[in-house]
Design a protein around this motif. Structure first.
Motif, short mmCIF file in Angstrom:
data_model
loop_
_atom_site.label_atom_id
_atom_site.label_comp_id
_atom_site.label_asym_id
_atom_site.label_seq_id
_atom_site.Cartn_x
_atom_site.Cartn_y
_atom_site.Cartn_z
N ARG A 1 0.85 -1.18 0.00
CA ARG A 1 0.00 0.00 0.00
C ARG A 1 0.89 1.24 0.00
O ARG A 1 2.06 1.18 0.35
CB ARG A 1 -0.96 0.01 1.17
N VAL A 2 0.32 2.34 -0.38
CA VAL A 2 1.09 3.58 -0.55
C VAL A 2 1.25 4.28 0.80
O VAL A 2 0.28 4.44 1.54
CB VAL A 2 0.38 4.52 -1.55
N ALA A 3 2.48 4.71 1.08
CA ALA A 3 2.77 5.46 2.30
C ALA A 3 3.53 6.73 1.93
O ALA A 3 4.41 6.70 1.06
CB ALA A 3 3.59 4.63 3.27
N ALA A 4 3.19 7.83 2.57
CA ALA A 4 3.88 9.11 2.36
C ALA A 4 4.74 9.41 3.59
O ALA A 4 4.26 9.34 4.72
CB ALA A 4 2.88 10.23 2.16
N VAL A 5 6.01 9.71 3.35
CA VAL A 5 6.93 10.13 4.40
C VAL A 5 7.17 11.62 4.17
O VAL A 5 7.67 12.02 3.12
CB VAL A 5 8.26 9.34 4.34
N VAL A 6 6.79 12.45 5.14
CA VAL A 6 6.72 13.90 4.94
C VAL A 6 7.59 14.62 5.96
O VAL A 6 7.57 14.31 7.15
CB VAL A 6 5.26 14.38 5.07
N GLN A 7 8.33 15.62 5.47
CA GLN A 7 9.06 16.56 6.31
C GLN A 7 8.33 17.89 6.23
O GLN A 7 8.11 18.41 5.14
CB GLN A 7 10.50 16.72 5.81
N LEU A 8 7.95 18.42 7.38
CA LEU A 8 7.21 19.69 7.41
C LEU A 8 8.15 20.88 7.41
O LEU A 8 9.28 20.80 7.88
CB LEU A 8 6.34 19.74 8.66
N ARG A 9 7.65 21.99 6.89
CA ARG A 9 8.38 23.26 7.02
C ARG A 9 8.37 23.66 8.50
O ARG A 9 7.41 23.36 9.22
CB ARG A 9 7.70 24.36 6.22
N GLU A 10 9.39 24.36 8.92
CA GLU A 10 9.46 24.80 10.31
C GLU A 10 8.24 25.66 10.63
O GLU A 10 7.89 26.58 9.90
CB GLU A 10 10.73 25.61 10.53
N GLY A 11 7.56 25.31 11.72
CA GLY A 11 6.38 26.06 12.16
C GLY A 11 5.09 25.69 11.45
O GLY A 11 4.05 26.24 11.77
#
Length: 80
Positions: free
Chosen positions: A17-27
């Motif tokens: 199945r599809v998984a998203a690994v995400v890095q957020l912008r600061e804040g």
């Protein structure tokens, strides 16, 4: 979002199945899985929408900027 990778993780019913690994912008506010799916829904076929969301501090890439999919698969399979 600042950066993201999408990978497959094992699934008993479908194989993967599809998984998203995400890095957020600061804040930035933390998105929900449904937020990500809604954003992608107009751009991707339903079967390509993420079924799992993992938020991480940094998305690993090589010095040349290439995605580290092995790392992303391990992080996504572990759930974060």
């Amino acid at each position: 979002m600042y950066d993201a990778l999408v990978t497959g993780v094992p699934d008993e019913r479908w194989g993967h199945r599809v998984a998203a690994v995400v890095q957020l912008r600061e804040g930035a506010a933390r998105p929900s899985l449904e937020d990500i799916r809604a954003h992608c829904r107009d751009r991707l076929a339903g079967y390509k929408l993420p079924r799992r969301l993992v938020i991480t501090e940094t998305v690993q890439r090589s010095p040349s900027g290439k995605a580290d999919y092995r790392w992303a698969r391990e992080i996504a399979a572990a759930g974060g």
